[in-house]
Design a protein around this motif. Structure first.
Motif, PDB file in Angstrom:
ATOM      1  N   PRO A   1      -7.759   1.717  -2.584  1.00 36.02           N
ATOM      2  CA  PRO A   1      -6.626   0.800  -2.683  1.00 36.02           C
ATOM      3  C   PRO A   1      -5.314   1.566  -2.819  1.00 36.02           C
ATOM      4  CG  PRO A   1      -7.796   0.912  -4.757  1.00 36.02           C
ATOM      5  CD  PRO A   1      -8.580   1.735  -3.786  1.00 36.02           C
ATOM      6  N   LYS A   2      -4.279   1.036  -2.169  1.00 37.20           N
ATOM      7  CA  LYS A   2      -2.969   1.688  -2.289  1.00 37.20           C
ATOM      8  C   LYS A   2      -2.135   0.994  -3.365  1.00 37.20           C
ATOM      9  CE  LYS A   2      -2.085   3.702   2.228  1.00 37.20           C
ATOM     10  NZ  LYS A   2      -1.299   3.553   3.453  1.00 37.20           N
ATOM     11  N   ARG A   3      -2.270  -0.334  -3.370  1.00 36.76           N
ATOM     12  CA  ARG A   3      -1.535  -1.083  -4.388  1.00 36.76           C
ATOM     13  C   ARG A   3      -2.442  -2.201  -4.909  1.00 36.76           C
ATOM     14  NH1 ARG A   3       3.864  -1.701  -5.695  1.00 36.76           N
ATOM     15  NH2 ARG A   3       4.514  -0.487  -3.907  1.00 36.76           N
TER      16      ARG A   3
ATOM     17  N   SER B   1       0.033 -16.754  -6.289  1.00 39.92           N
ATOM     18  CA  SER B   1       1.066 -15.921  -5.657  1.00 39.92           C
ATOM     19  C   SER B   1       0.493 -14.578  -5.214  1.00 39.92           C
ATOM     20  CB  SER B   1       2.213 -15.679  -6.622  1.00 39.92           C
ATOM     21  OG  SER B   1       2.773 -16.908  -7.020  1.00 39.92           O
TER      22      SER B   1
ATOM     23  N   MET C   1      -0.961 -12.301  -1.239  1.00 38.98           N
ATOM     24  CA  MET C   1      -0.207 -11.161  -0.684  1.00 38.98           C
ATOM     25  C   MET C   1      -1.137 -10.074  -0.143  1.00 38.98           C
ATOM     26  SD  MET C   1       2.841 -10.886  -3.436  1.00 38.98           S
ATOM     27  CE  MET C   1       3.902 -12.270  -3.756  1.00 38.98           C
ATOM     28  N   THR C   2      -1.807 -10.402   0.919  1.00 43.57           N
ATOM     29  CA  THR C   2      -2.759  -9.435   1.491  1.00 43.57           C
ATOM     30  C   THR C   2      -2.047  -8.217   2.077  1.00 43.57           C
ATOM     31  OG1 THR C   2      -2.705 -10.799   3.448  1.00 43.57           O
ATOM     32  CG2 THR C   2      -4.594 -11.067   2.009  1.00 43.57           C
ATOM     33  N   HIS C   3      -0.796  -8.390   2.467  1.00 43.86           N
ATOM     34  CA  HIS C   3      -0.061  -7.256   3.035  1.00 43.86           C
ATOM     35  C   HIS C   3       0.359  -6.273   1.936  1.00 43.86           C
ATOM     36  CE1 HIS C   3       2.848 -10.133   1.561  1.00 43.86           C
ATOM     37  NE2 HIS C   3       3.685  -9.119   1.424  1.00 43.86           N
ATOM     38  N   ARG C   4       0.475  -6.797   0.736  1.00 45.00           N
ATOM     39  CA  ARG C   4       0.969  -5.948  -0.365  1.00 45.00           C
ATOM     40  C   ARG C   4      -0.169  -5.352  -1.193  1.00 45.00           C
ATOM     41  NH1 ARG C   4       5.789  -5.122  -3.146  1.00 45.00           N
ATOM     42  NH2 ARG C   4       5.560  -4.710  -5.387  1.00 45.00           N
ATOM     43  N   TYR C   5      -1.197  -6.185  -1.405  1.00 45.13           N
ATOM     44  CA  TYR C   5      -2.246  -5.734  -2.324  1.00 45.13           C
ATOM     45  C   TYR C   5      -3.567  -5.479  -1.615  1.00 45.13           C
ATOM     46  CZ  TYR C   5       1.068  -7.327  -5.817  1.00 45.13           C
ATOM     47  OH  TYR C   5       2.188  -7.503  -6.565  1.00 45.13           O
ATOM     48  N   ASP C   6      -4.205  -4.422  -2.038  1.00 42.59           N
ATOM     49  CA  ASP C   6      -5.558  -4.135  -1.546  1.00 42.59           C
ATOM     50  C   ASP C   6      -6.598  -4.742  -2.465  1.00 42.59           C
ATOM     51  OD1 ASP C   6      -4.672  -2.544   0.613  1.00 42.59           O
ATOM     52  OD2 ASP C   6      -4.200  -0.956  -0.828  1.00 42.59           O
TER      53      ASP C   6
END
Lengths: 500, 75
Positions: free
Chosen positions: A135-137, A187, A191-196
């Motif tokens: 995971p990155k974020r 919320s 956010m699939t683009h933000r969180y892994d």
């Protein structure tokens, strides 16, 4: 077969019952068919999934419960006696004390929600998303001030995992926590683009403390997250509904951090290992090939015409060299032989013959010369001898004899004269020496001075006058002086009487 | 997700190492695989190095917008 009347049977059952359940017993169940009689007695049924039992709680006992008002659906623990009501032909629990069974209720609710959601397929393995290895974020829905996030971050740091964390701070206890948690899940979960990954997290606590994570609303919101979810709620033995709907359930916040870090730590290790291994393999392969190539090349070189030519050339050079050596030796030998022969030949040449003959002739000639000389010498000696004899006999000889006598006399005369002279000389010398001491100059040498004035020796003070110039003779020169005074010595024995 | 790509790359890298280990490829292929593997390794490493360890606290979220602040770690 035994035969009973109704009363007999009922009484036998009563005796059996009351003999078996002598003392108070505690029964857990859920209240239903609850009613209060006008007299104030409580009538209800306790039931569980499969059975039920009639209960009665008389007014006196009911009055003793202060902080609890029973109602249908409550999970309770009823304590009392099991009795048989002969008139009615039934048995019932005579309840003396009754407690609200919070744990029972908890589990009842838990089971209800669980069953419901399970029925909807929310727990299905097929629904589970894979939590990424790397995971990155990560979104962490938890209390920003709780022990859980602290454990999580410390573990992350210690494990060496690297990823970004967004903390979605929410209350994690009580009914008031439900809405914020649901909101955060809605919320962040989208956010699939933000969180892994999304971690729903809470530290350990009592069953009631964790109850919020059994709430249907929370579980549904958690289940609806598009981002892969991880539940890390309570301790190892705690289970919540959220654990069932999560894509991955870990026991504690620490375990969540470890899990999320593992990917990174392993990935770094794997990549480096692979790179190292690859480089090793490549190098080995190259070395093998280089070695093989070297071997083959050596083989080719050994078999090549050039190599043979070189070898032959070397051999040829060697042979040539030894051949030359042989030839030189032969030539030397021949040379030596030749010189010998030449010597012999030369010795046999006419010139040599002539020379030899000449030498022989020279020899003969010198012998002849010697012999002639010897002869002459002999004649000469004889002649000399004869001459000597003749001269002995000659008048000259006599004359010579006389001359010798004269000479002898002469010599004697000279010698005697000389002797006389030497004697006279010897007598003269001491006299001369004495004379010498009397030389006035010798006196000068001893420090005496000779004084003269006007060319005459001064022998007395009376020989000079004042202002006369004196010449004083010393051993090594003269002093000129004037007479500045005179005094006559009083002593009469002086040589020069001094008078004033 | 780029992490998926990472895992793909890592998998490829693994396959390459396995093939190199088998020693059954010829030398040209070997060199090609090695170069490819090194490139993949470098890319993987870069992807790992690009990940930043940063802890933020979400202040508000509006649609896809997330406002954060430095999270004061309660350590």
């Amino acid at each position: 077969m035994n035969k009973y009347t109704v009363t007999e049977l009922t009484r036998t059952v009563k005796q059996l019952f009351e003999g078996t359940f002598k003392d108070n017993i505690a029964v857990k169940g859920e209240i239903s068919s609850f009613s209060v009689s006008p007299a104030g007695h409580l009538y209800f049924v306790l039931k569980d999934e499969k059975s039920q039992i009639k209960c009665v709680m008389f007014k006196g006992s009911a009055m003793s419960m202060r902080d609890y008002n029973p109602k249908n659906g409550d999970s309770v623990e009823a304590i009392g006696e099991l009795t048989v009501y002969e008139a009615g032909g039934n048995y019932q629990l005579l309840v003396k004390r009754m407690d609200y069974d919070s744990v029972g209720l908890f589990w009842k609710l838990f089971e209800e929600v669980k069953r419901k959601l399970e029925a909807e397929g929310l727990f299905d393995e097929s629904r589970k998303k894979t939590v990424p290895l790397l995971p990155k974020r990560v979104a962490v829905v938890t209390s920003a001030t709780g022990a859980a996030i602290k454990d999580f971050l410390v573990t992350m740091k210690n494990t060496g995992g690297v990823f970004a964390v967004d903390v979605w701070s929410v209350p994690v206890q009580g009914k008031d926590a439900i809405a914020p948690i649901v909101k955060a899940l809605n919320s962040a979960g989208a956010m699939t683009h933000r969180y892994d990954a999304l971690v729903l997290m809470r530290g350990g606590g009592s069953l009631e403390d964790l109850a919020v994570f059994n709430e249907e609303q929370v579980a549904r919101a958690f289940s609806a997250c598009a981002v892969p979810t991880v539940s890390a709620i309570g301790h190892e033995r705690d289970f919540s509904i959220c654990d069932f709907v999560a894509d991955l359930r870990v026991a504690t916040p620490t375990a969540a951090a470890t899990h999320l870090c593992t990917g990174y730590v392993n990935a770094v290790r794997d990549v480096e290992n692979h790179k190292k291994r690859m480089a090793e393999l490549m190098l080995n392969r190259l070395y093998q090939n280089v070695q093989r190539l070297d071997m083959l090349q050596a083989g080719v070189i050994a078999a090549s015409p050039l190599h043979r030519i070189n070898r032959d050339r070397q051999r040829l050079a060697y042979l040539g060299k030894s051949l030359m050596a042989d030839i030189k030796e032969i030539i030397n030998k021949k040379n030596t032989h030749l010189s010998e022969l030449a010597g012999i030949l030369q010795s046999l040449s006419p010139a040599a013959r002539v020379q030899k003959d000449r030498r022989q002739l020279d020899g003969l000639l010198s012998v002849l010369r010697e012999r002639t000389q010897t002869g002459l010498n002999r004649v000469s000696v004889r002649t000399d001898r004869l001459h000597a004899r003749i001269s002995l006999l000659s008048p000259m000889r006599r004359a010579e004899k006389y001359m010798n006598n004269v000479e002898r006399f002469e010599t004697r005369m000279i010698v005697s004269t000389q002797k006389k002279t030497a004697e006279n000389k010897a007598r003269l010398e001491p006299l001369m020496a004495k004379l010498c001491t009397l030389n006035p100059d010798n006196l000068l040498k001893k420090g005496y001075a000779r004084v003269s004035a006007n060319g005459k020796a001064v022998r007395s003070v009376f020989d000079v006058r004042l202002q006369d110039e004196l010449e004083i003779r010393l051993k090594d020169g003269y002093i000129s002086s004037f007479v500045t005074g005179r005094k006559v010595s009083e002593e009469k024995d002086g040589k020069d009487p001094d008078h004033d | 997700m780029s992490s998926e790509k990472f895992e793909d790359k890592l998998k490829k890298l693994e396959v390459i190492v396995e093939r190199l280990e088998s020693g059954e490829v010829d030398i040209e292929e070997n060199l090609k695989l090695f170069q490819e593997g090194m490139k993949l390794g470098k890319e993987c490493r870069k992807m790992l190095d690009d990940i930043e360890s940063k802890v933020s606290r979400v202040l508000s979220a509006d649609g896809d917008e997330v406002k954060t602040e430095q999270f004061d770690e309660p350590l």
